[in-house]
Design a protein around this motif. Structure first.
Motif, PDB file in Angstrom:
ATOM      1  N   VAL A  66       2.146   7.957  -6.529  1.00 48.08           N
ATOM      2  CA  VAL A  66       0.906   7.763  -7.520  1.00 48.08           C
ATOM      3  C   VAL A  66       1.735   7.620  -9.226  1.00 48.08           C
ATOM      4  O   VAL A  66       1.444   6.791  -9.791  1.00 48.08           O
ATOM      5  N   GLN A  67       2.705   8.680  -9.008  1.00 45.67           N
ATOM      6  CA  GLN A  67       3.644   8.671 -10.155  1.00 45.67           C
ATOM      7  C   GLN A  67       4.571   7.679 -10.277  1.00 45.67           C
ATOM      8  O   GLN A  67       4.873   7.283 -11.697  1.00 45.67           O
ATOM      9  N   ALA A  68       4.784   6.695  -9.414  1.00 47.25           N
ATOM     10  CA  ALA A  68       5.717   5.746  -9.801  1.00 47.25           C
ATOM     11  C   ALA A  68       4.631   4.358 -10.137  1.00 47.25           C
ATOM     12  O   ALA A  68       5.293   3.375 -10.082  1.00 47.25           O
ATOM     13  N   HIS A  69       3.193   4.526  -9.830  1.00 47.71           N
ATOM     14  CA  HIS A  69       2.506   3.529 -10.148  1.00 47.71           C
ATOM     15  C   HIS A  69       2.877   2.978 -11.515  1.00 47.71           C
ATOM     16  O   HIS A  69       2.833   3.974 -12.505  1.00 47.71           O
ATOM     17  N   LYS A  70       2.575   1.644 -11.863  1.00 44.98           N
ATOM     18  CA  LYS A  70       2.932   0.927 -13.172  1.00 44.98           C
ATOM     19  C   LYS A  70       1.850   1.390 -14.031  1.00 44.98           C
ATOM     20  O   LYS A  70       2.213   1.471 -15.340  1.00 44.98           O
ATOM     21  N   ASP A  71       0.690   2.063 -13.919  1.00 47.13           N
ATOM     22  CA  ASP A  71      -0.297   2.314 -14.777  1.00 47.13           C
ATOM     23  C   ASP A  71      -0.328   3.871 -14.969  1.00 47.13           C
ATOM     24  O   ASP A  71      -0.993   4.319 -15.819  1.00 47.13           O
ATOM     25  N   LYS A 124      -6.315   4.367  -5.209  1.00 44.56           N
ATOM     26  CA  LYS A 124      -6.766   3.222  -4.229  1.00 44.56           C
ATOM     27  C   LYS A 124      -5.907   1.953  -4.140  1.00 44.56           C
ATOM     28  O   LYS A 124      -5.729   1.530  -2.962  1.00 44.56           O
ATOM     29  N   ASP A 125      -5.123   1.722  -5.203  1.00 44.16           N
ATOM     30  CA  ASP A 125      -4.178   0.889  -5.228  1.00 44.16           C
ATOM     31  C   ASP A 125      -2.874   1.309  -4.319  1.00 44.16           C
ATOM     32  O   ASP A 125      -2.369   0.465  -3.553  1.00 44.16           O
ATOM     33  N   VAL A 126      -2.395   2.418  -4.309  1.00 52.67           N
ATOM     34  CA  VAL A 126      -1.545   3.237  -3.643  1.00 52.67           C
ATOM     35  C   VAL A 126      -2.016   3.127  -1.864  1.00 52.67           C
ATOM     36  O   VAL A 126      -1.071   2.711  -1.231  1.00 52.67           O
ATOM     37  N   GLU A 183       9.316   1.648   0.580  1.00 52.79           N
ATOM     38  CA  GLU A 183       8.804   0.442   0.618  1.00 52.79           C
ATOM     39  C   GLU A 183       7.450   0.185  -0.005  1.00 52.79           C
ATOM     40  O   GLU A 183       7.047  -0.838  -0.809  1.00 52.79           O
ATOM     41  N   VAL A 184       6.623   1.153  -0.135  1.00 50.42           N
ATOM     42  CA  VAL A 184       5.369   1.268  -0.746  1.00 50.42           C
ATOM     43  C   VAL A 184       5.620   0.959  -2.420  1.00 50.42           C
ATOM     44  O   VAL A 184       5.081   0.369  -2.975  1.00 50.42           O
ATOM     45  N   SER A 185       6.729   1.644  -2.624  1.00 49.36           N
ATOM     46  CA  SER A 185       7.142   1.971  -4.188  1.00 49.36           C
ATOM     47  C   SER A 185       7.326   0.580  -4.542  1.00 49.36           C
ATOM     48  O   SER A 185       7.043  -0.023  -5.894  1.00 49.36           O
TER      49      SER A 185
END
Length: 142
Positions: free
Chosen positions: A38-43, A99-101, A136-138
């Motif tokens: 979640v913290q690595a998400h672009k947004d 949700k994106d994660v 991989e997810v990141s």
């Protein structure tokens, strides 16, 4: 005697078939550090900045309104109202990221043919066989 050998052979063949079938269905378990994703998400930086701004505004509003309130109960009610507003905002902002994660975790699960991917720390036994899929997810979140 010949019948016993045939039965023993059939039993062994049957057990081997069951083992092969079981291992064909058990592709493995992966795990991810959900909070890190979640913290690595672009947004996330934008959401974090919005939350910091909202917290600052809520604190300013409380500081401005609290002196005019007569009782401690009124001050507590104002605090609860502001906290509820912040919680609602946080849920509104963070839910699309979560949700994106989850969608990216599912994509990795399907791509790697894993039975499931769980949150890190959720496996009580058998964790030594689990695969960390956080990186991989990141990569997909960038």
């Amino acid at each position: 005697m010949k019948l016993k050998k045939q039965l023993a052979s059939l039993t062994i063949a049957g057990m081997m078939s069951i083992i092969a079938t079981t291992s064909a269905f058990a592709s493995g378990v992966g795990y991810v550090n959900f909070d890190a994703l979640v913290q690595a998400h672009k947004d996330f930086p934008k959401v974090s900045a919005q939350m910091q701004s909202a917290i600052k505004s809520a604190n300013e509003e409380f500081t401005k309104k609290a002196p005019s309130l007569k009782t401690d109960q009124e001050k507590q009610d104002l605090g609860k109202q502001l906290a509820q507003r912040l919680n609602t905002l946080e849920n509104t902002l963070i839910t699309p990221i979560e949700k994106d994660v989850v969608a990216k975790v599912e994509q990795v699960r399907v791509d790697k043919n894993l039975d499931c991917i769980v949150a890190q720390g959720a496996i009580i036994a058998g964790a030594d066989n689990a695969i960390d899929e956080t990186n991989e997810v990141s990569k997909l979140l960038q």
